[in-house]
Design an enzyme around this catalytic site. Structure first.
Site, PDB file in Angstrom:
ATOM      1  N   SER A  27       0.864  -1.181   0.000  1.00 24.35           N
ATOM      2  CA  SER A  27       0.000   0.000   0.000  1.00 24.35           C
ATOM      3  C   SER A  27       0.901   1.231   0.000  1.00 24.35           C
ATOM      4  O   SER A  27       2.125   1.126   0.090  1.00 24.35           O
ATOM      5  CB  SER A  27      -0.931   0.004   1.225  1.00 24.35           C
ATOM      6  OG  SER A  27      -0.181  -0.014   2.426  1.00 24.35           O
TER       7      SER A  27
ATOM      8  N   LEU B 177      -8.067  -4.204  15.833  1.00 23.82           N
ATOM      9  CA  LEU B 177      -8.501  -5.025  14.711  1.00 23.82           C
ATOM     10  C   LEU B 177      -7.891  -4.472  13.437  1.00 23.82           C
ATOM     11  O   LEU B 177      -8.025  -3.275  13.147  1.00 23.82           O
ATOM     12  CB  LEU B 177     -10.033  -5.016  14.592  1.00 23.82           C
ATOM     13  CG  LEU B 177     -10.609  -5.668  13.323  1.00 23.82           C
ATOM     14  CD1 LEU B 177     -10.301  -7.159  13.272  1.00 23.82           C
ATOM     15  CD2 LEU B 177     -12.116  -5.411  13.216  1.00 23.82           C
TER      16      LEU B 177
ATOM     17  N   ILE C 127      -8.327  -4.880   9.597  1.00 21.60           N
ATOM     18  CA  ILE C 127      -9.192  -5.432   8.553  1.00 21.60           C
ATOM     19  C   ILE C 127      -8.430  -5.431   7.235  1.00 21.60           C
ATOM     20  O   ILE C 127      -8.059  -4.381   6.719  1.00 21.60           O
ATOM     21  CB  ILE C 127     -10.485  -4.614   8.401  1.00 21.60           C
ATOM     22  CG1 ILE C 127     -11.247  -4.559   9.727  1.00 21.60           C
ATOM     23  CG2 ILE C 127     -11.361  -5.206   7.306  1.00 21.60           C
ATOM     24  CD1 ILE C 127     -12.506  -3.696   9.667  1.00 21.60           C
TER      25      ILE C 127
ATOM     26  N   THR D 114      -8.140 -11.586   7.141  1.00 22.66           N
ATOM     27  CA  THR D 114      -7.876 -11.574   5.705  1.00 22.66           C
ATOM     28  C   THR D 114      -8.716 -12.648   5.033  1.00 22.66           C
ATOM     29  O   THR D 114      -9.197 -13.579   5.696  1.00 22.66           O
ATOM     30  CB  THR D 114      -6.381 -11.828   5.424  1.00 22.66           C
ATOM     31  OG1 THR D 114      -6.149 -11.823   4.007  1.00 22.66           O
ATOM     32  CG2 THR D 114      -5.931 -13.168   5.980  1.00 22.66           C
TER      33      THR D 114
ATOM     34  N   CYS E 282      -0.951   2.551 -13.023  1.00 19.04           N
ATOM     35  CA  CYS E 282      -1.250   3.032 -11.677  1.00 19.04           C
ATOM     36  C   CYS E 282      -0.392   4.239 -11.302  1.00 19.04           C
ATOM     37  O   CYS E 282      -0.872   5.158 -10.620  1.00 19.04           O
ATOM     38  CB  CYS E 282      -1.072   1.903 -10.663  1.00 19.04           C
ATOM     39  SG  CYS E 282      -2.362   0.647 -10.766  1.00 19.04           S
TER      40      CYS E 282
END
Length: 412
Positions: A145, A180, A182, A205, A367
């Protein structure tokens, strides 16, 4: 017929720069006003020419992948895509292509409906490729990311660590609180939070491959008592967490499911908790997802505009404690991924064929330009039940965390 139609499309489209187009019969024509921005491509088959006239965005990527559209190297690919993007205007394509785009736009809700079953299959399509490929391309912690280049001299490893620490600051972590994660990927965020900030983390996941790697990494680092990774859809959780973090997962939720996503975040978050959602977003009105990206890279994926997220956040009852926008950071990240991919190309050829390599080059280059030439950025949405859970200024983000003594070494 198809050559004449493509000639008409190219003349209508190309106003900035110069495009050289060689047709299947060997004839080369030039389009545009000239200047420093130039690109050229060869269409080798009549089938590729026909597809370009019918569905140009999908056909260009497919033709490059299968070799029916030929460019002179990776640099030429970036030049071509840059030229095409700079020439995109509301009326730059013929009416029939604009109609097709409008129909796809109207149907985007149906196309991006991700059930529990389809979401798992979509995740496997991309994230269950060999870990070895990602290890060659990503940083040491396998962060897939956007990195945070808060200083221009940072390398990828330092910028990814900076991203994780910046998110940790926004979470205002307290010792032993339960976090948590996610869409936990290969576990890097969870492991960093547990090791540096002394918290407990549950990572979820849908990728069996990523789950196995994350669990192995937790055991190797002696963190299995503080970090748990689970193969489960976030929608099936029914626990309460002090903090929630999600990095790069909202892009896979799907347009029809935003209310469901943010409602579940609200349900899972403790009354005094804080959530941080990190996602790619559009800084413009909603648009259609690239059909090539949707078919070959991220099936079911969708990049939301902020206007599509806000109704879901508002209906969840959560406070928008802060919204931060990163502009060129992802382009810098992607350029480094592409450089590492290229530098390891001989090893990659052992695992994958030329078609896959061209596909991956097209993916990374497209991208990069989405963040340099189009209206894409990264949003960090900080959410809470209580308006006072977060300080009223951002000053706390740039002070050392009480749970973490910052490393003076840029690499962490």
């Amino acid at each position: 017929m198809w050559m004449n139609l493509m000639d008409s499309i190219a003349r209508r489209l190309c106003k900035v720069g110069e495009l050289g187009l060689t047709y299947p019969n060997g004839e080369t024509r030039t389009y545009g006003s000239g200047g420093d921005l130039t690109a050229a491509m060869t269409i080798r088959t009549n089938a590729a020419l026909r597809k370009l006239c019918i569905r140009p965005e999908l056909a260009l990527g497919e033709g490059y992948m299968d070799g029916s559209i030929v460019l002179d190297g990776i640099d030429e690919l970036e030049k071509l895509l840059t030229l095409l993007l700079r020439n995109r205007r509301p009326n730059s394509f013929p009416a029939y292509l604009r109609l097709l785009n409008w129909l796809n736009y109207r149907a985007r809700g149906l196309k991006h409906r991700n059930t529990a079953q389809s979401a798992k299959a979509n995740v496997a399509h991309h994230y269950d490729l060999s870990d070895d490929l990602y290890r060659l391309m990503l940083d040491d912690d396998m962060q897939y990311s956007c990195a945070y280049f808060h200083q221009p001299t940072l390398d990828l490893e330092a910028a990814q660590l900076a991203k994780k620490r910046h998110i940790a600051q926004k979470l205002l972590l307290q010792k032993d609180c339960h976090v948590l994660d996610i869409g936990c990927g290969w576990g890097g965020m969870a492991l960093t939070l547990a090791s540096e900030f002394d918290v407990r983390v549950t990572g979820v996941t849908l990728s069996e491959n990523q789950l196995a790697t994350a669990q192995d990494r937790a055991r190797e680092r002696g963190l299995s008592d503080r970090v748990t990774f689970r193969l489960i859809d976030y929608r099936k959780l029914n626990e309460t967490f002090d903090r929630i973090v999600s990095v790069g997962m909202l892009e896979h939720v799907g347009l029809p499911h935003y209310t469901e996503f943010f409602s579940q975040v609200a349900n899972l978050l403790a009354p005094d908790g804080i959530a941080l959602i990190h996602t790619i977003g559009r800084v413009c009105p909603p648009r259609v997802t690239s059909p090539w990206i949707n078919k070959y890279i991220f099936p079911g994926g969708y990049i939301p505009s902020l206007s599509e997220l806000m109704p879901a956040i508002e209906s969840s009852g959560l406070w928008q404690a802060d919204i931060e926008i990163w502009r060129r950071h992802y382009a810098l990240t992607l350029r480094e991924w592409r450089r590492r991919f290229a530098s390891n190309i001989e090893q990659i050829r052992v695992w994958y064929d030329d078609r896959f390599i061209r596909m991956w080059n097209y993916y990374l280059t497209a991208c990069i330009l989405a963040f340099e030439e189009q209206e894409q950025a990264v949003y960090q949405l900080q959410l809470s039940h209580n308006r006072d859970s977060v300080p009223i200024t951002r000053a706390y983000l740039y002070q050392p965390s009480p749970l973490h003594e910052w490393s003076q070494h840029t690499g962490g």
